[in-house]
Every structure is written in structure tokens, then in C-alpha cells.
Design an enzyme around this catalytic site. Structure first.
Site, PDB file in Angstrom:
ATOM      1  N   SER A 135      -9.096   1.050   9.835  1.00  0.00           N
ATOM      2  CA  SER A 135      -9.652   0.437   8.639  1.00  0.00           C
ATOM      3  C   SER A 135     -11.098   0.065   8.928  1.00  0.00           C
ATOM      4  O   SER A 135     -11.366  -0.739   9.816  1.00  0.00           O
ATOM      5  CB  SER A 135      -8.826  -0.806   8.278  1.00  0.00           C
ATOM      6  OG  SER A 135      -9.422  -1.510   7.208  1.00  0.00           O
ATOM      7  N   LYS A 161      -9.556   4.509   6.539  1.00  0.00           N
ATOM      8  CA  LYS A 161      -9.609   3.735   5.296  1.00  0.00           C
ATOM      9  C   LYS A 161     -10.952   3.051   5.262  1.00  0.00           C
ATOM     10  O   LYS A 161     -11.381   2.466   6.260  1.00  0.00           O
ATOM     11  CB  LYS A 161      -8.462   2.726   5.301  1.00  0.00           C
ATOM     12  CG  LYS A 161      -8.610   1.537   4.379  1.00  0.00           C
ATOM     13  CD  LYS A 161      -7.298   0.784   4.274  1.00  0.00           C
ATOM     14  CE  LYS A 161      -7.480  -0.719   4.395  1.00  0.00           C
ATOM     15  NZ  LYS A 161      -6.189  -1.448   4.340  1.00  0.00           N
ATOM     16  N   LYS A 163     -13.355   0.163   3.243  1.00  0.00           N
ATOM     17  CA  LYS A 163     -13.328  -0.961   2.318  1.00  0.00           C
ATOM     18  C   LYS A 163     -14.380  -0.727   1.236  1.00  0.00           C
ATOM     19  O   LYS A 163     -15.473  -0.225   1.521  1.00  0.00           O
ATOM     20  CB  LYS A 163     -13.651  -2.261   3.071  1.00  0.00           C
ATOM     21  CG  LYS A 163     -12.583  -2.651   4.073  1.00  0.00           C
ATOM     22  CD  LYS A 163     -11.310  -3.113   3.375  1.00  0.00           C
ATOM     23  CE  LYS A 163     -10.344  -3.765   4.356  1.00  0.00           C
ATOM     24  NZ  LYS A 163      -9.127  -4.254   3.695  1.00  0.00           N
ATOM     25  N   ASP A 188      -9.837   0.747   0.086  1.00  0.00           N
ATOM     26  CA  ASP A 188      -9.166  -0.538  -0.151  1.00  0.00           C
ATOM     27  C   ASP A 188     -10.165  -1.505  -0.782  1.00  0.00           C
ATOM     28  O   ASP A 188     -11.199  -1.819  -0.190  1.00  0.00           O
ATOM     29  CB  ASP A 188      -8.650  -1.104   1.180  1.00  0.00           C
ATOM     30  CG  ASP A 188      -7.813  -2.372   1.002  1.00  0.00           C
ATOM     31  OD1 ASP A 188      -7.632  -2.827  -0.145  1.00  0.00           O
ATOM     32  OD2 ASP A 188      -7.342  -2.911   2.030  1.00  0.00           O
ATOM     33  N   GLU A 213      -6.203   1.454  -2.678  1.00  0.00           N
ATOM     34  CA  GLU A 213      -5.427   0.245  -2.388  1.00  0.00           C
ATOM     35  C   GLU A 213      -5.949  -0.966  -3.148  1.00  0.00           C
ATOM     36  O   GLU A 213      -7.142  -1.261  -3.129  1.00  0.00           O
ATOM     37  CB  GLU A 213      -5.484  -0.003  -0.869  1.00  0.00           C
ATOM     38  CG  GLU A 213      -4.632  -1.152  -0.366  1.00  0.00           C
ATOM     39  CD  GLU A 213      -4.676  -1.266   1.164  1.00  0.00           C
ATOM     40  OE1 GLU A 213      -5.142  -0.323   1.833  1.00  0.00           O
ATOM     41  OE2 GLU A 213      -4.256  -2.313   1.685  1.00  0.00           O
ATOM     42  N   ASP A 238      -1.087  -3.839  -2.019  1.00  0.00           N
ATOM     43  CA  ASP A 238      -1.018  -4.645  -0.794  1.00  0.00           C
ATOM     44  C   ASP A 238      -0.760  -6.085  -1.252  1.00  0.00           C
ATOM     45  O   ASP A 238       0.406  -6.515  -1.370  1.00  0.00           O
ATOM     46  CB  ASP A 238      -2.351  -4.491  -0.024  1.00  0.00           C
ATOM     47  CG  ASP A 238      -2.484  -5.393   1.191  1.00  0.00           C
ATOM     48  OD1 ASP A 238      -1.593  -6.222   1.443  1.00  0.00           O
ATOM     49  OD2 ASP A 238      -3.506  -5.301   1.916  1.00  0.00           O
ATOM     50  N   LYS A 262       3.333  -5.303   4.776  1.00  0.00           N
ATOM     51  CA  LYS A 262       2.920  -6.207   5.856  1.00  0.00           C
ATOM     52  C   LYS A 262       4.006  -7.259   5.946  1.00  0.00           C
ATOM     53  O   LYS A 262       4.271  -7.960   4.969  1.00  0.00           O
ATOM     54  CB  LYS A 262       1.598  -6.899   5.516  1.00  0.00           C
ATOM     55  CG  LYS A 262       0.372  -6.007   5.503  1.00  0.00           C
ATOM     56  CD  LYS A 262      -0.859  -6.786   5.090  1.00  0.00           C
ATOM     57  CE  LYS A 262      -2.083  -5.867   5.062  1.00  0.00           C
ATOM     58  NZ  LYS A 262      -3.255  -6.531   4.435  1.00  0.00           N
ATOM     59  N   GLY A 290      -2.246  -3.879   8.200  1.00  0.00           N
ATOM     60  CA  GLY A 290      -2.603  -4.721   9.335  1.00  0.00           C
ATOM     61  C   GLY A 290      -3.491  -5.865   8.901  1.00  0.00           C
ATOM     62  O   GLY A 290      -4.045  -5.844   7.795  1.00  0.00           O
TER      63      GLY A 290
HETATM   64  O1  OSB Z   1      -6.401  -5.557   3.093  1.00  0.00           O
HETATM   65  O2  OSB Z   1      -5.536  -4.354   4.568  1.00  0.00           O
HETATM   66  C1  OSB Z   1      -6.207  -5.336   4.272  1.00  0.00           C
HETATM   67  C2  OSB Z   1      -7.588  -7.022   7.414  1.00  0.00           C
HETATM   68  C3  OSB Z   1      -7.421  -8.359   7.094  1.00  0.00           C
HETATM   69  C4  OSB Z   1      -6.890  -8.676   5.858  1.00  0.00           C
HETATM   70  C5  OSB Z   1      -6.538  -7.675   4.958  1.00  0.00           C
HETATM   71  C6  OSB Z   1      -6.700  -6.337   5.292  1.00  0.00           C
HETATM   72  C7  OSB Z   1      -7.249  -6.012   6.537  1.00  0.00           C
HETATM   73  C8  OSB Z   1      -7.521  -4.646   6.973  1.00  0.00           C
HETATM   74  C9  OSB Z   1      -7.564  -4.390   8.469  1.00  0.00           C
HETATM   75  O3  OSB Z   1      -7.740  -3.732   6.230  1.00  0.00           O
HETATM   76  C10 OSB Z   1      -6.379  -3.635   8.969  1.00  0.00           C
HETATM   77  C11 OSB Z   1      -6.250  -3.714  10.477  1.00  0.00           C
HETATM   78  O4  OSB Z   1      -5.595  -4.644  10.977  1.00  0.00           O
HETATM   79  O5  OSB Z   1      -6.813  -2.858  11.154  1.00  0.00           O
HETATM   80 MG    MG Z   2      -5.332  -4.072   1.978  1.00  0.00          MG
END
Ligand code: OSB
Ligand code: MG
Length: 370
Positions: A135, A161, A163, A188, A213, A238, A262, A290
Site C-alpha cells: 500500500s 495499491k 492512496k 484506496d 476501495e 473497508d 481486517k 492492513g
Molecule cells: O485503509 O487500508 C487502509 C493503513 C492504516 C489505516 C488504514 C489503511 C492502511 C493501509 C496500509 O492502507 C496497509 C498496510 O498495513 O500496509
Molecule cells: Mg482501506
């Protein structure tokens, strides 16, 4: 198992690089580590609540309060059989799912250690290695983003992924797609759009993304259903999926076609298993999300992602993607085929590095049966 003692650790760990999402930028990550003592054993769990309520209303502060004042008193001195029994006991406490999930994880670790079984086996996971991706947070410019993605591809990640947020979406995604035409790519938004502004993402439909996402608000299944009708690309939820019921209703409403699971967000591994089972039955793909976990939470994510229905690569990256120093002795490494091995030892299959934990601990509280 008679719960003798519970210890809370509020930890803060520096990230290898700052992580930026639509809800903010952070150079370090906070969470609570929970140690549960029973039958001469200790189980560890991770509560993924962050310092600020950007992803969830829960924070390290609220989780500390709920665990100390409400969850611990229900458990200390009690004979807690398993995760189901734990969930039954904490049912009077509304919400605070991240807090509860941290304790449930510690119980699974304890049960596994007592019975000599790995969490993967306890959960019914099939694979010994799971497909993973990375991510990538918001970068300064689309150019920086392409170069950051390139570095991860060189390390062997087979799925990326990125952001996005309003103003940093279509252009970023197009830049990455242009540079890497065959990459397994997804985006995401962390709930940064409305139904109206979300329509600006329609050009993403031409990028052959795996999924989009959580474009809209966490409490808004209805508008996700409306938005999904306008996209060929699957929406994935999510933040919106906080229970089995939310998962069922989201699928019935066609608010998404894929679910990010999650364990923390849904209140524990037991609820994650229930959502996985529902999606497996309905043929809906799921993947393991994650939250920048430490080695403890990462071990749990790997075990969960080993279940049959986790058909898409998880947001479970190698330890070095997150932390120079982790709080477990074990470090997770990326295999050349973009997989990570699921721990095979009893429980979570990791051991806590006491010195590292002490270095990162801001506050610690021991709770005993009175
Ligand atoms: O939205 O998936 C998410 C990290 C913290 C809070 C929310 C998210 C995330 C990530 C990181 O996208 C995923 C990772 O742990 O590598
Ligand atoms: Mg997410």
C-alpha cells in the site's frame, strides 16, 4: 483459561517513511499491545487504533480507556474458554471494535500456545504462504509516485495499491498505469468522496484496476450502492464493513463486489472468520487489509489471509517496508513470487522482543484480578 493478568502497552514506533492518506500524514505509528496471562502462558494481541481518529473513531486513548475500565474487569479472574466466549462477555460494551479485537487476538495466541497449534491451523487456513501487495501512500507528485512504485516492484511486490484523495486521484492513477501497463493495481480513497465528487473518479474505469476501495463515507452503504452502478470497476469496502451484518447488507445492496477484511475493524478474528465464510458461500472475493501492524498484528493477518476465500493479495508487506526495528524477533520477508510465509509456530508464531518493546513503550499498565 483462567485470566490472571493483563498488561497494556501504549507504543509508538517510527515508520521507515511517512505514510500519507486522505485523512492525514504520519511519520510514526501508534497502537496498543496487549499481553494476556493465563495458565503460566502469555498471549499477545495488537489493537490497531491509531493516535488520532482519522481512520476510525477509536484512538489509542479510547482503546486504553475501554480496555482498562470495561473489558479487563469482565475478564480478570474469569475462566474464558475461547473467542466466542470472550465475545459473549464483552457484548454489553457497544462498539470499540479495535479495542476488543486486540484482546481476542491475544486469546487466540494463548490457545494456540496451550494446544501447540498455529493460528493458521486454529483458523482453518489452507496456505503456508500468502500473496501480498504493498500500500503506497500519497507522494509529492505523480512523478514521485511512479518512482516509489518502481522501487517496490524492484523489491518483488506483484500488486500495488495507491492512496487517493480529491485532487490527487485520476492523474496519479493514470501516471502509474502508463508506467506499468500490466501491474495489478488498485486505489484506496479512505472515504474522502461524496456521491457527487466520487463521479470524478469515473475515468478510472478505463485503467483496468482490480478495485476502488472505500470511496465514500464509512456509514454510507446506500450511496456506495448507487455509485457502484455507475462503475464497471468493482468497489471494495473497508471502513464500512464493521460486522457480519454490514457485510451481508452491503452485498445484498450491491454496495460493493469485494470486501477488505481486517480483524481489528470487525471486532476480532472470530467476526473476520464469519465474514469470510459468508463471502466464500456467495463467491465474493475477499482480501486481508492492513493497518501498518507490528510483527504481532502482521502474524495474525498472515494466518487470516491463509484461508481459502482470500483470493486477492493482501496489504501485508515485509517488515522492512514499515519498520527498521520491530517488536518481534521475527521479521517477515517478501518471497520472490510476492508472497510471505505464514508463521508455523504455536499461536501467532512470533516472540516479542522485550528490549524493542521497552524502547517503544510510552505507557504501560498492569491489571490483576482483585
Ligand atoms: O485503509 O487500508 C487502509 C493503513 C492504516 C489505516 C488504514 C489503511 C492502511 C493501509 C496500509 O492502507 C496497509 C498496510 O498495513 O500496509
Ligand atoms: Mg482501506
Amino acid at each position: 483459561m483462567k485470566i490472571e493478568r493483563l498488561t497494556l502497552f501504549h507504543v509508538r514506533m517510527p515508520l521507515v517513511a511517512p505514510f500519507e492518506t486522505s485523512f492525514g500524514r504520519s511519520a510514526d505509528r501508534e497502537c496498543l499491545l496487549i499481553a494476556v496471562y493465563a495458565e503460566g502462558l502469555v498471549g499477545y494481541g495488537e489493537c490497531a487504533a491509531d493516535a488520532s481518529p482519522g481512520y476510525s473513531y477509536e484512538t489509542t486513548g479510547t482503546a486504553w480507556h475501554i480496555l482498562k475500565d470495561f473489558v479487563a474487569p469482565l475478564l480478570l479472574g474469569q475462566d474464558v474458554r475461547d473467542a466466542q466466549d470472550f465475545q459473549r462477555r464483552v457484548r454489553p460494551i457497544k462498539g470499540h471494535l479495535l479495542a476488543k479485537a486486540g484482546v481476542e487476538m491475544a486469546l487466540w495466541d494463548l490457545i494456540g500456545k496451550r494446544d501447540g497449534l498455529s493460528l493458521r491451523v486454529l483458523l482453518g487456513g489452507q496456505r503456508e504462504r500468502v500473496a501480498v501487495g504493498v500500500s503506497v501512500g500519497l507522494q509529492e507528485t505523480p512523478d514521485h509516485l511512479v518512482r516509489t512504485v518502481e522501487r517496490y516492484l524492484a523489491q518483488g511486490y506483484g500488486r500495488v495499491k495507491i492512496k487517493i484523495k480529491p485532487g490527487r486521484d485520476v492523474e496519479d492513477a493514470f501516471a502509474v498505469r502508463r508506467a506499468f501497463p500490466d501491474l495489478l493495481l488498485q486505489v484506496d480513497a479512505n472515504s474522502a468522496y461524496t456521491l457527487e465528487t466520487g463521479r470524478r473518479l469515473l475515468p478510472l474505469d478505463d485503467l483496468n484496476l482490480l478495485l476502488i476501495e472505500q470511496p465514500l463515507a464509512e456509514d454510507d452503504l446506500w450511496d456506495h450502492a448507487r455509485l457502484q452502478k455507475e462503475f464497471r470497476t468493482p468497489l471494495c469496502l473497508d471502513e464500512s464493513i464493521i460486522s457480519l451484518r454490514h457485510a451481508r447488507q452491503a452485498l445484498e445492496m450491491q454496495a460493493c463486489r469485494i470486501i477488505n477484511i481486517k480483524a481489528g475493524r470487525v471486532g476480532g478474528l472470530s467476526q473476520a472468520l464469519a465474514i469470510h465464510a459468508l463471502c466464500l458461500e456467495k463467491g465474493v472475493p475477499v482480501w486481508c487489509g492492513g493497518m501498518l501492524e507490528t510483527g504481532v498484528g502482521r502474524a495474525s493477518n498472515l494466518a487470516l489471509a491463509s484461508l481459502e476465500g482470500f483470493r486477492l493479495p493482501g496489504d501485508i508487506s515485509a517488515s522492512e517496508r514499515y519498520y527498521h526495528r520491530d517488536i518481534t524477533h521475527e521479521r517477515f520477508v517478501l518471497n520472490p513470487d510476492s508472497t510471505i510465509d505464514v508463521p508455523g509456530g504455536p499461536g501467532l508464531g512470533v516472540t516479542v522482543d522485550e528490549a524493542a518493546l521497552a524502547e517503544f513503550t510510552l505507557a504501560r499498565l498492569d491489571l490483576k484480578a482483585t
